[in-house]
Scaffold this motif. Sequence first.
Motif, PDB file in Angstrom:
ATOM      1  N   THR B  49      93.270  48.200  20.456  1.00 61.77           N
ATOM      2  CA  THR B  49      93.524  49.405  19.683  1.00 61.77           C
ATOM      3  C   THR B  49      93.332  50.593  20.579  1.00 61.77           C
ATOM      4  O   THR B  49      92.353  50.679  21.315  1.00 61.77           O
ATOM      5  CB  THR B  49      92.518  49.520  18.521  1.00 61.77           C
ATOM      6  OG1 THR B  49      92.111  48.220  18.164  1.00 61.77           O
ATOM      7  CG2 THR B  49      93.130  50.215  17.340  1.00 61.77           C
ATOM      8  N   ALA B  50      94.281  51.502  20.540  1.00 67.05           N
ATOM      9  CA  ALA B  50      94.167  52.717  21.338  1.00 67.05           C
ATOM     10  C   ALA B  50      94.412  53.893  20.419  1.00 67.05           C
ATOM     11  O   ALA B  50      95.232  53.829  19.499  1.00 67.05           O
ATOM     12  CB  ALA B  50      95.172  52.709  22.477  1.00 67.05           C
ATOM     13  N   THR B  51      93.703  54.961  20.677  1.00 66.75           N
ATOM     14  CA  THR B  51      93.880  56.178  19.874  1.00 66.75           C
ATOM     15  C   THR B  51      95.058  56.961  20.420  1.00 66.75           C
ATOM     16  O   THR B  51      95.235  57.072  21.627  1.00 66.75           O
ATOM     17  CB  THR B  51      92.623  57.042  19.973  1.00 66.75           C
ATOM     18  OG1 THR B  51      91.483  56.210  19.836  1.00 66.75           O
ATOM     19  CG2 THR B  51      92.620  58.099  18.899  1.00 66.75           C
ATOM     20  N   LEU B  52      95.842  57.488  19.537  1.00 64.22           N
ATOM     21  CA  LEU B  52      96.984  58.286  19.971  1.00 64.22           C
ATOM     22  C   LEU B  52      96.897  59.644  19.313  1.00 64.22           C
ATOM     23  O   LEU B  52      96.784  59.748  18.088  1.00 64.22           O
ATOM     24  CB  LEU B  52      98.291  57.585  19.573  1.00 64.22           C
ATOM     25  CG  LEU B  52      99.596  58.343  19.852  1.00 64.22           C
ATOM     26  CD1 LEU B  52      99.785  58.535  21.335  1.00 64.22           C
ATOM     27  CD2 LEU B  52     100.778  57.589  19.270  1.00 64.22           C
ATOM     28  N   PHE B  53      96.917  60.688  20.119  1.00 59.60           N
ATOM     29  CA  PHE B  53      97.007  62.049  19.594  1.00 59.60           C
ATOM     30  C   PHE B  53      98.405  62.551  19.907  1.00 59.60           C
ATOM     31  O   PHE B  53      98.663  62.967  21.031  1.00 59.60           O
ATOM     32  CB  PHE B  53      96.007  62.974  20.299  1.00 59.60           C
ATOM     33  CG  PHE B  53      94.573  62.663  20.016  1.00 59.60           C
ATOM     34  CD1 PHE B  53      93.819  61.937  20.917  1.00 59.60           C
ATOM     35  CD2 PHE B  53      93.966  63.133  18.861  1.00 59.60           C
ATOM     36  CE1 PHE B  53      92.491  61.660  20.678  1.00 59.60           C
ATOM     37  CE2 PHE B  53      92.628  62.867  18.609  1.00 59.60           C
ATOM     38  CZ  PHE B  53      91.886  62.121  19.517  1.00 59.60           C
ATOM     39  N   ARG B 106      85.174  54.514  20.106  1.00 60.83           N
ATOM     40  CA  ARG B 106      85.184  53.103  19.742  1.00 60.83           C
ATOM     41  C   ARG B 106      86.203  52.329  20.563  1.00 60.83           C
ATOM     42  O   ARG B 106      85.916  51.264  21.092  1.00 60.83           O
ATOM     43  CB  ARG B 106      85.524  52.990  18.253  1.00 60.83           C
ATOM     44  CG  ARG B 106      84.933  51.805  17.573  1.00 60.83           C
ATOM     45  CD  ARG B 106      85.319  51.756  16.107  1.00 60.83           C
ATOM     46  NE  ARG B 106      85.679  53.052  15.547  1.00 60.83           N
ATOM     47  CZ  ARG B 106      86.861  53.348  15.020  1.00 60.83           C
ATOM     48  NH1 ARG B 106      87.782  52.434  14.966  1.00 60.83           N
ATOM     49  NH2 ARG B 106      87.117  54.557  14.536  1.00 60.83           N
ATOM     50  N   ASN B 107      87.406  52.893  20.654  1.00 57.12           N
ATOM     51  CA  ASN B 107      88.477  52.146  21.303  1.00 57.12           C
ATOM     52  C   ASN B 107      88.420  52.186  22.816  1.00 57.12           C
ATOM     53  O   ASN B 107      88.982  51.342  23.480  1.00 57.12           O
ATOM     54  CB  ASN B 107      89.844  52.696  20.874  1.00 57.12           C
ATOM     55  CG  ASN B 107      90.055  52.522  19.397  1.00 57.12           C
ATOM     56  OD1 ASN B 107      89.520  51.613  18.809  1.00 57.12           O
ATOM     57  ND2 ASN B 107      90.834  53.406  18.802  1.00 57.12           N
ATOM     58  N   LYS B 108      87.803  53.184  23.346  1.00 58.76           N
ATOM     59  CA  LYS B 108      87.660  53.355  24.784  1.00 58.76           C
ATOM     60  C   LYS B 108      88.947  53.730  25.506  1.00 58.76           C
ATOM     61  O   LYS B 108      88.918  53.987  26.702  1.00 58.76           O
ATOM     62  CB  LYS B 108      87.070  52.102  25.462  1.00 58.76           C
ATOM     63  CG  LYS B 108      85.758  51.670  24.924  1.00 58.76           C
ATOM     64  CD  LYS B 108      84.671  51.946  25.929  1.00 58.76           C
ATOM     65  CE  LYS B 108      83.324  51.495  25.460  1.00 58.76           C
ATOM     66  NZ  LYS B 108      82.709  52.401  24.512  1.00 58.76           N
ATOM     67  N   VAL B 109      90.087  53.705  24.863  1.00 56.69           N
ATOM     68  CA  VAL B 109      91.302  54.193  25.523  1.00 56.69           C
ATOM     69  C   VAL B 109      92.030  55.103  24.555  1.00 56.69           C
ATOM     70  O   VAL B 109      91.967  54.917  23.353  1.00 56.69           O
ATOM     71  CB  VAL B 109      92.263  53.072  25.959  1.00 56.69           C
ATOM     72  CG1 VAL B 109      91.807  52.456  27.246  1.00 56.69           C
ATOM     73  CG2 VAL B 109      92.411  52.045  24.887  1.00 56.69           C
ATOM     74  N   GLY B 110      92.724  56.053  25.115  1.00 61.97           N
ATOM     75  CA  GLY B 110      93.483  56.947  24.252  1.00 61.97           C
ATOM     76  C   GLY B 110      94.626  57.556  25.017  1.00 61.97           C
ATOM     77  O   GLY B 110      94.664  57.542  26.252  1.00 61.97           O
TER      78      GLY B 110
END
Lengths: 410, 378
Positions: B49-53, B106-110
Amino acid sequence: MARRSVSILRHLLTKPLTPAVAAQTRSVTYMPRPGDGAPRAVTLIPGDGIGPLVTNAVEQVMEAMHAPVYFEKFEVTGGMPRVPEEVIESIRKNKVCLKGGLATPMGGGVSSLNMQLRRDLDLYASLVNCFNMRGLQTKHDNVDIVVIRENTEGEYSGLEHEVIPGVVESLKVITKFCSERIAKYAFEYAYLNNRKKVTAVHKANIMKLADGLFLESCREVAEKYPGIAYNEIIVDNCCMQLVSKPEQFDVMVTPNLYGNLVANTAAGIAGGTGVMPGGNVGADHAIFEQGASAGNVGNQKMLEQKKANPVALLLSSAMMLRHLQFPSFSDRLENAVERVILEGKFRTKDLGGHSTTQEVVDAMNNGSGVSNAKSPDYVSAQCLILSSISVHVTKNMVPILIWGSVMYFI
Amino acid sequence: MASQLLRRLIGSRSTTRFLSGAANPCPSLLSSSSSPAARVFSSTSTPITATLFPGDGIGPEIAESVKQIFREAEVPIQWEEHYVGEQIDPRTQSFLTWESLESVRRNKVGLKGPMATPIGKGHRSLNLTLRKELNLYANVRPCYSLPGYKTRYDDVDLVTIRENTEGEYSGLEHQVVRGVVESLKIITRQASLRVAEYAFHYAQAHGRKRVSAIHKANIMQKTDGLFLKCCREVAEKYPDIVYEEVVIDNCCMMLVKNPTLFDVLVMPNLYGDIISDLCAGLIGGLGLTPSCNIGEGGIALAEAVHGSAPDIAGKNLANPTALLLSAVTMLRHLELHDKADRIQDAILKTIAEGKYRTADLGGKSTTTDFTQAIIDHL
């Protein structure tokens, strides 16, 4: 008199007419005051590394030109704790100084001698002129930028201290007084040199108070020069634009650190720091040296092979001659440098050639325009011919002209 | 479910090892600890899971482009989208919500698109919030010439690593008296060691031969002197990587004359800002430059450094290259090298061909055409 006028005529007519010479034959519009021809004293600081090599080159060229300057040499090395008092006295007396590079030892606790000179003599404006030279191929064309950099305060205040072991603070000081006078100098320079635009370089989006104060001063001064366009650019965007579209910049005014970076970048895109002239000027004194500061001390190999580039210091000494109000010598020197670079036969390593410093200097002296051992006679010859023609113009002019040309062809 | 729990436990332990590895530097531990983490990450059954802005302006369009390409390339990433809020969140003092930041932690990547900071007072800028809250200490910008897009410099291949938290950008300024302003530049041993560690680790992980520290220690002797001392200490632990120190004015001049002289550059905050933008200018501008921010705890937030371009927003004209290349950098951080190479090759081939180029590169294609061309090249 006839023989002398013939020889003078021959000398006049044998000058090869290159395009550079067209500018050389300036009409006598500069009217000196009586006594201006007396030689002027200039302090000379050879400096470290390749400094003595390139200042020697300047001395040789000045000698060959019979320029009315003589040098008072002082040995100063970068390792000294302070600039000797006698050197500062000499500069205060002569008001003009020519200087090679002074090395600043790394991290040693010795403050830079360059900075000390600038502060003691209050040389608050540092000027670097970066322009494309004819015949020198670079990746960018149409570059003609003058970077005017505040020289006394800003990040170079030298006020650092260790808060606790492992945490160090450095103070950057910006004052309204210094920002205002550098802005005034920049706009005045633009006005006096027919420049159209002044750009202020800053980082006020992050350093809002410090660079904000600098910008405020620039804006106030800009209002007093409505004929000169003014705009502002952030320093990182500025560097990006310099490498992609340098033709948009004309005069740039910057605080201390950004000025260092912008000047070196602009010098790099226009041909390298070995060819860009510059100097530091204050209200009373001026020191001329290689424009951008990178590489002005050179490295060991350059020193051993004697392949330092003297062009930057030669062009700076031409600026110095103009500062001393000897425009004709300045023109001749600049034309000679331009001719040598245009020819392309004698170029040092940083311009893509293999010549040594001495070869470049010899190339300059051997060409016409620089070395003119008969210069005092030249002036009197002009007067002689003018007077002789004016005397005989009412009588038969044709026989005189025919006789003159016959004498020439003998 | 038990296997999932076990895998999560292993994942967290390896990241704590990474943390301790950063504190007392030891290269073998670092590289060995990151690979078990990556092995946990890159199992194809559990997507990462990666965060996307997506951001503002052209952000949503180019984010859509990235999602499409990743889907076609079968990259095992699941996106968790977060948007900038309309109101100031009191917990973060800015428009970014606490939930968004928690998700990145949490995800450590974004991946972050361009964000326009709304004008006004009383809140921190968005980039500053992200940086402070996530403790993003290093900004990595790989700059390489794109074959097929001709600039004046054709053989650029360098990486700039910039210290992102302190230095001249501490924001500590005050007016001493009227007309005299002081600004503090702070350099600490801890931050300098951290970024030097990361620089050498990056150089080793990506097969780079040389690290150059950029400084102005001849004038700012104590501050840049401390930075250099930390770099030298770390350099001793990596004997097979050449280490050199270059004064910044020399560096600027050499970069514009001959960029091939440099490989990896590590520098404090202000110089890093200027030099990384200079390098971006060498390869064609901010619209083509990837960038990645590294934070404590192994967080990597890749971002597109260009602006949000509100004038072309929604018109399908934007160039997604910067965000795409940043996403590729993110994949490399996750050690998904084969997928990263595939996507990067597709992008470079599309630009090299020259048939589909967006307006800023001199072509006439739309964003969707460009994206489709890249997908075709995969």
